[in-house]
Design a protein around this motif. Sequence first.
Motif, short mmCIF file in Angstrom:
data_model
loop_
_atom_site.label_atom_id
_atom_site.label_comp_id
_atom_site.label_asym_id
_atom_site.label_seq_id
_atom_site.Cartn_x
_atom_site.Cartn_y
_atom_site.Cartn_z
N ASN A 1 69.13 36.95 -95.70
CA ASN A 1 69.87 36.79 -96.95
C ASN A 1 69.67 35.38 -97.52
O ASN A 1 69.54 35.20 -98.73
CB ASN A 1 71.35 37.07 -96.74
N LYS A 2 69.66 34.39 -96.64
CA LYS A 2 69.46 33.01 -97.09
C LYS A 2 68.06 32.85 -97.68
O LYS A 2 67.88 32.16 -98.70
CB LYS A 2 69.65 32.05 -95.92
N LYS B 1 66.25 35.24 -99.08
CA LYS B 1 66.22 35.96 -100.36
C LYS B 1 66.95 35.17 -101.44
O LYS B 1 66.52 35.13 -102.59
CB LYS B 1 66.84 37.35 -100.19
N GLN B 2 68.07 34.56 -101.09
CA GLN B 2 68.84 33.80 -102.07
C GLN B 2 68.05 32.58 -102.55
O GLN B 2 68.13 32.21 -103.74
CB GLN B 2 70.18 33.38 -101.48
N TYR C 1 66.59 41.60 -105.70
CA TYR C 1 66.98 40.83 -104.52
C TYR C 1 68.47 40.48 -104.53
O TYR C 1 69.11 40.41 -103.48
CB TYR C 1 66.14 39.57 -104.40
N SER C 2 69.02 40.26 -105.71
CA SER C 2 70.46 39.97 -105.81
C SER C 2 71.29 41.16 -105.34
O SER C 2 72.29 41.00 -104.62
CB SER C 2 70.83 39.62 -107.26
N CYS D 1 71.05 41.36 -101.53
CA CYS D 1 71.89 40.35 -100.88
C CYS D 1 73.36 40.73 -100.95
O CYS D 1 74.11 40.55 -99.98
CB CYS D 1 71.66 38.98 -101.53
N SER E 1 75.72 41.34 -97.77
CA SER E 1 76.93 40.51 -97.65
C SER E 1 78.17 41.38 -97.48
O SER E 1 79.05 41.07 -96.66
CB SER E 1 77.08 39.60 -98.86
#
Length: 208
Positions: free
Chosen positions: A102-103, A105-106, A165-166, A169, A173
């Motif tokens: 996730n990190k 991708k962010q 991607y958002s 994520c 999350s």
Amino acid sequence: MNLKESYRYANYLDSLIDNAYTYLLCTEFITTSTQLHLRKKANSEAENETLNLPKPYDVEFTPMNLIDFVVKVISEKERLTEAIAAAKASAEINIDNAISMNKKKQAFIHILTNMSNIKANTKTISGYGYKFNAEGNQTKYCYDIEETMTIDFDRKDIKALAKKYSKDCDAISAKLDAIEINTTVDFSPKWDVNDTFEDAVEAVIELP
């Protein structure tokens, strides 16, 4: 406790250790200094006096009390870490990998968003050159430069990828939040996270 509570407890244990180190790194706390005032050498009518310098902290525990305390906290942290690892192993997804990805991708989303905000444009800037005038002297002159910037990517594709991607994520999350609440950690804490540092020390150390 659940995973979320175990993370909070782990942070609490870290804070206990950090607080203990504050005392143990203070030379004036872990040593005792005395001063011998040799007044009689300078004044025969005066008396010499020995004074103990005051400690910087008004606390009941000693340096060795804190050493014993840190040993116990480290042991507690080791037990907690093992319990957390066992709880994570039972989760439906690999929690650490999911957080790590996730990190990544962010960070990529940040790049994509920055790119999508760039727009093609044309602007005029100044350029300078030199020429000889009628008298044969070299003079400086100014002229306009039209600078055109075009983007070398498809903004629609970039925005669509950032949106994809958002969503990924956000979904991960949400799943991680649910796992933290619903996953049980088989662990009985020695301290309460609401205890002060002094309370925590007194709970496990027999003070003089």
